[in-house]
Design a protein around this motif. Structure first.
Motif, PDB file in Angstrom:
ATOM      1  N   GLU A  15     -51.846  26.671  -2.267  1.00  0.00           N
ATOM      2  CA  GLU A  15     -53.240  26.347  -2.568  1.00  0.00           C
ATOM      3  C   GLU A  15     -53.712  27.048  -3.841  1.00  0.00           C
ATOM      4  OE1 GLU A  15     -55.734  27.048   0.840  1.00  0.00           O
ATOM      5  OE2 GLU A  15     -54.815  25.415   1.977  1.00  0.00           O
ATOM      6  N   THR A  18     -52.294  24.873  -6.574  1.00  0.00           N
ATOM      7  CA  THR A  18     -53.042  23.612  -6.611  1.00  0.00           C
ATOM      8  C   THR A  18     -54.404  23.803  -7.246  1.00  0.00           C
ATOM      9  OG1 THR A  18     -51.891  22.873  -4.615  1.00  0.00           O
ATOM     10  CG2 THR A  18     -53.926  21.726  -5.166  1.00  0.00           C
ATOM     11  N   ARG A  55     -44.736  21.682  -2.384  1.00  0.00           N
ATOM     12  CA  ARG A  55     -45.922  21.392  -1.572  1.00  0.00           C
ATOM     13  C   ARG A  55     -47.174  21.311  -2.447  1.00  0.00           C
ATOM     14  NH1 ARG A  55     -48.006  24.611   3.838  1.00  0.00           N
ATOM     15  NH2 ARG A  55     -49.684  23.155   4.306  1.00  0.00           N
ATOM     16  N   GLU A  59     -49.460  17.927  -2.982  1.00  0.00           N
ATOM     17  CA  GLU A  59     -50.911  17.940  -2.740  1.00  0.00           C
ATOM     18  C   GLU A  59     -51.656  17.406  -3.969  1.00  0.00           C
ATOM     19  OE1 GLU A  59     -54.454  18.695  -0.596  1.00  0.00           O
ATOM     20  OE2 GLU A  59     -52.385  18.869   0.105  1.00  0.00           O
ATOM     21  N   ARG A  62     -51.133  13.660  -4.095  1.00  0.00           N
ATOM     22  CA  ARG A  62     -51.909  12.994  -3.046  1.00  0.00           C
ATOM     23  C   ARG A  62     -53.380  12.873  -3.444  1.00  0.00           C
ATOM     24  NH1 ARG A  62     -49.772  15.337   0.875  1.00  0.00           N
ATOM     25  NH2 ARG A  62     -51.046  17.190   1.018  1.00  0.00           N
ATOM     26  N   GLU A  63     -53.894  13.885  -4.130  1.00  0.00           N
ATOM     27  CA  GLU A  63     -55.294  13.883  -4.547  1.00  0.00           C
ATOM     28  C   GLU A  63     -55.503  13.158  -5.884  1.00  0.00           C
ATOM     29  OE1 GLU A  63     -57.180  17.720  -4.344  1.00  0.00           O
ATOM     30  OE2 GLU A  63     -56.239  18.178  -2.422  1.00  0.00           O
TER      31      GLU A  63
END
Length: 124
Positions: A15, A18, A55, A59, A62-63
């Motif tokens: 995160e 990201t 990962r 993410e 996907r966004e």
């Protein structure tokens, strides 16, 4: 690309990656069509697992922040910068709404909350 990982943060490493890449895209540091480091090279640079980096990239894809072309790499998507900024503003509004609800639960006044925001804004 300059990504800083904090082991002291409660935010998972993927995160952190990201969030920082999203911020770089929104702020124009990374631009449309720019090639990102490969998953392996970013993992090596950050001294983290390839799975963690993968990962983060999944993410982001996907966004809609990045696009991956098999055999060529991952690129910053061709998105409207204003749309990305609007998404970030919406997220901030949701967090502020939660802070307001929490402050009301403990009897914090609007002025005390504003003062707290001013202090945090100036020191972060």
């Amino acid at each position: 690309m300059n990504i800083i990982i904090s082991n002291a943060s409660k935010e998972p490493i993927y995160e952190q990656i990201t969030r920082q890449i999203k911020d770089n895209i929104i702020n124009g540091i990374l631009y449309q069509g720019e090639l990102l480091p490969s998953i392996r090279s970013l993992a090596k640079e950050l001294k983290i697992s390839v799975i963690t980096t993968k990962r983060a990239y999944e993410e982001l894809e996907r966004e809609g922040f990045i696009e991956t072309v098999p055999g060529k790499g991952s690129y910053v998507s061709a998105q409207n910068k204003e749309f990305l900024k609007e998404k970030k503003i919406k997220s901030i509004e949701e967090k502020l709404s939660q802070a307001i609800e929490d402050s009301r639960l403990i009897g914090l006044t609007k002025e005390e909350l504003k003062e707290m925001l001013d202090i945090l804004y100036d020191n972060i």
